[in-house]
Design a protein around this motif. Structure first.
Motif, mmCIF file in Angstrom:
data_model
loop_
_atom_site.group_PDB
_atom_site.id
_atom_site.type_symbol
_atom_site.label_atom_id
_atom_site.label_comp_id
_atom_site.label_asym_id
_atom_site.label_seq_id
_atom_site.Cartn_x
_atom_site.Cartn_y
_atom_site.Cartn_z
ATOM 1 N N LYS A 90 0.813 -1.219 0.000
ATOM 2 C CA LYS A 90 0.000 0.000 0.000
ATOM 3 C C LYS A 90 0.853 1.279 0.000
ATOM 4 N N ILE A 91 1.990 1.204 -0.712
ATOM 5 C CA ILE A 91 2.779 2.413 -0.923
ATOM 6 C C ILE A 91 1.966 3.320 -1.845
ATOM 7 N N PRO A 92 1.796 4.595 -1.502
ATOM 8 C CA PRO A 92 0.870 5.444 -2.260
ATOM 9 C C PRO A 92 1.360 5.805 -3.650
ATOM 10 N N ARG A 93 0.416 5.864 -4.586
ATOM 11 C CA ARG A 93 0.586 6.436 -5.925
ATOM 12 C C ARG A 93 1.799 5.859 -6.659
ATOM 13 N N ILE A 94 1.874 4.533 -6.714
ATOM 14 C CA ILE A 94 2.978 3.872 -7.401
ATOM 15 C C ILE A 94 2.723 3.860 -8.908
ATOM 16 N N THR A 95 3.718 4.297 -9.669
ATOM 17 C CA THR A 95 3.673 4.239 -11.123
ATOM 18 C C THR A 95 5.058 3.849 -11.634
ATOM 19 N N GLY A 129 19.571 -5.660 -11.967
ATOM 20 C CA GLY A 129 19.950 -4.910 -10.777
ATOM 21 C C GLY A 129 18.791 -4.047 -10.311
ATOM 22 N N ILE A 130 18.490 -4.126 -9.016
ATOM 23 C CA ILE A 130 17.391 -3.345 -8.442
ATOM 24 C C ILE A 130 17.898 -2.580 -7.231
ATOM 25 N N GLY A 131 17.663 -1.291 -7.228
ATOM 26 C CA GLY A 131 17.978 -0.455 -6.073
ATOM 27 C C GLY A 131 16.706 0.180 -5.559
ATOM 28 N N LEU A 132 16.259 -0.249 -4.387
ATOM 29 C CA LEU A 132 15.006 0.238 -3.805
ATOM 30 C C LEU A 132 15.294 0.998 -2.520
ATOM 31 N N ASN A 133 14.863 2.268 -2.487
ATOM 32 C CA ASN A 133 15.018 3.070 -1.272
ATOM 33 C C ASN A 133 13.969 2.633 -0.252
ATOM 34 N N VAL A 134 14.421 2.126 0.887
ATOM 35 C CA VAL A 134 13.488 1.542 1.849
ATOM 36 C C VAL A 134 13.410 2.359 3.130
ATOM 37 N N ASN A 135 14.448 2.319 3.952
ATOM 38 C CA ASN A 135 14.400 2.949 5.278
ATOM 39 C C ASN A 135 15.224 4.226 5.379
ATOM 40 N N GLN A 136 15.803 4.677 4.290
ATOM 41 C CA GLN A 136 16.559 5.925 4.289
ATOM 42 C C GLN A 136 15.588 7.095 4.290
ATOM 43 N N SER A 137 15.917 8.133 5.048
ATOM 44 C CA SER A 137 14.987 9.264 5.154
ATOM 45 C C SER A 137 15.488 10.533 4.486
ATOM 46 N N TYR A 138 16.808 10.678 4.309
ATOM 47 C CA TYR A 138 17.350 11.897 3.713
ATOM 48 C C TYR A 138 18.114 11.556 2.436
ATOM 49 N N ASN A 142 19.348 15.413 -3.852
ATOM 50 C CA ASN A 142 18.457 14.711 -4.781
ATOM 51 C C ASN A 142 17.014 14.862 -4.316
ATOM 52 N N PRO A 143 16.409 16.022 -4.560
ATOM 53 C CA PRO A 143 15.058 16.283 -4.054
ATOM 54 C C PRO A 143 13.970 15.419 -4.678
ATOM 55 N N LYS A 144 14.265 14.759 -5.799
ATOM 56 C CA LYS A 144 13.257 13.925 -6.444
ATOM 57 C C LYS A 144 13.297 12.478 -5.962
ATOM 58 N N ALA A 145 14.212 12.176 -5.033
ATOM 59 C CA ALA A 145 14.295 10.815 -4.488
ATOM 60 C C ALA A 145 13.521 10.726 -3.183
ATOM 61 N N SER A 146 12.968 9.549 -2.911
ATOM 62 C CA SER A 146 12.290 9.307 -1.642
ATOM 63 C C SER A 146 12.415 7.819 -1.316
ATOM 64 N N SER A 147 11.699 7.397 -0.282
ATOM 65 C CA SER A 147 11.806 6.011 0.192
ATOM 66 C C SER A 147 10.459 5.525 0.697
ATOM 67 N N LEU A 148 10.378 4.226 0.924
ATOM 68 C CA LEU A 148 9.158 3.654 1.492
ATOM 69 C C LEU A 148 8.889 4.257 2.867
ATOM 70 N N LYS A 151 7.343 7.651 2.718
ATOM 71 C CA LYS A 151 5.975 7.639 2.213
ATOM 72 C C LYS A 151 4.969 7.071 3.208
ATOM 73 N N THR A 152 5.438 6.210 4.114
ATOM 74 C CA THR A 152 4.492 5.528 5.008
ATOM 75 C C THR A 152 4.789 5.707 6.498
ATOM 76 N N GLY A 153 6.017 6.103 6.850
ATOM 77 C CA GLY A 153 6.411 6.187 8.262
ATOM 78 C C GLY A 153 6.700 4.832 8.880
ATOM 79 N N ILE A 154 6.802 3.791 8.050
ATOM 80 C CA ILE A 154 7.045 2.426 8.528
ATOM 81 C C ILE A 154 8.476 2.019 8.194
ATOM 82 N N LEU A 155 9.159 1.362 9.162
ATOM 83 C CA LEU A 155 10.464 0.766 8.907
ATOM 84 C C LEU A 155 10.247 -0.685 8.470
ATOM 85 N N TYR A 156 10.880 -1.074 7.368
ATOM 86 C CA TYR A 156 10.633 -2.383 6.772
ATOM 87 C C TYR A 156 11.797 -3.330 7.001
ATOM 88 N N ASP A 157 11.470 -4.621 7.129
ATOM 89 C CA ASP A 157 12.479 -5.664 7.204
ATOM 90 C C ASP A 157 13.009 -5.909 5.790
#
Length: 243
Positions: A90-95, A129-138, A142-148, A151-157
């Motif tokens: 349920k990560i918001p607005r995925i495209t 190769g896959i690079g997924l931003n997960v628990n990084q906050s800053y 790179n203002p156009k980058a973000s993480s899970l 977007k959700t306030g949840i830390l993921y395993d």
């Protein structure tokens, strides 16, 4: 799935490529690094992440006999695997931003780089190769980058997330190899970033123009309706979408 865990490496794609040269590897061998110091993206871009907070991994997939002219369908299948995984969370607005950046709203949260091993006109294998931003906050600079997490306030395993991604990757690649290309095309186009929306593009000479994204052709080129109502197709190196 055979999983190889590394504390650090320059690039998981490069590590896995060299490992494949040294001997036989099982299909879906995965190299996962906690710290990737020289990760690579599309068009030789860098993919820099904070150690231990994100997923940076590469997958060896054997593609014996898969026709090289269907390469973009492989990009679509991998993009869909990531989309399906994040959609379940349920990560918001995925495209998917053409060709294969994964977006949440207007932020990039995942990059994909696929490298081929070719025999004749067919693929022998690919390294995904896959690079997924997960628990990084800053993401300084790179203002156009973000993480899970952002977007959700949840830390993921990370390992649980890796296994979920691999399950979906096996499903979408199996669809591709079993002849379900039309299903993959339809789903990819249904989640294409800014499809049907008036957008601004920058061409290779630095000039800008406006148009509406219609979709992606069979060869992976972006199809755009221009302001004079004509249709044009562009390769990845020819234009940049401004957003």
């Amino acid at each position: 799935m055979r999983l190889i865990k590394l504390d650090a490496t320059a690039s998981t794609n490069t590590f896995l490529k060299e490992l494949a040269k040294s001997g036989y590897l099982d299909d879906f061998t995965v190299v996962w690094a906690k710290n990737q110091t020289r990760g690579r993206g599309q068009m030789d871009g860098n993919w820099c992440t904070e150690p231990g907070k994100n997923l940076t991994f590469s997958v060896l997939k054997k593609m014996e006999g898969f026709q090289l002219n269907k390469h973009f369908e492989l990009n679509m299948a991998v993009s869909l695997a990531v989309f399906r995984t994040l959609d379940l969370l349920k990560i918001p607005r995925i495209t998917v931003k053409w060709p294969n950046d994964i977006m949440s709203g207007s932020h990039k949260i995942c990059g994909i780089l696929i490298e081929n091993s070719i025999v004749g006109i067919s693929l022998k294998s690919v390294i995904i190769g896959i690079g997924l931003n997960v628990n990084q906050s800053y993401f300084p600079g790179n203002p156009k980058a973000s993480s899970l997490y952002n977007k959700t306030g949840i830390l993921y395993d990370l390992e649980e997330l890796l296994h979920s991604l691999m399950q979906n990757l096996e499903i979408t690649l199996s669809m591709l190899q079993s002849g379900q290309e039309k299903v993959i095309h339809r789903e990819y186009h249904s989640i294409l970033f800014r499809k049907g929306v008036a957008s601004t593009f920058k061409s290779g000479d630095g000039s800008t123009f406006n148009g509406i994204i219609l979709g992606v052709g069979n060869e992976g080129k972006l199809r755009i309706r221009l302001e004079d109502d004509s249709l044009a197709e562009y390769d990845i190196k020819e234009i940049t979408l401004l957003y």
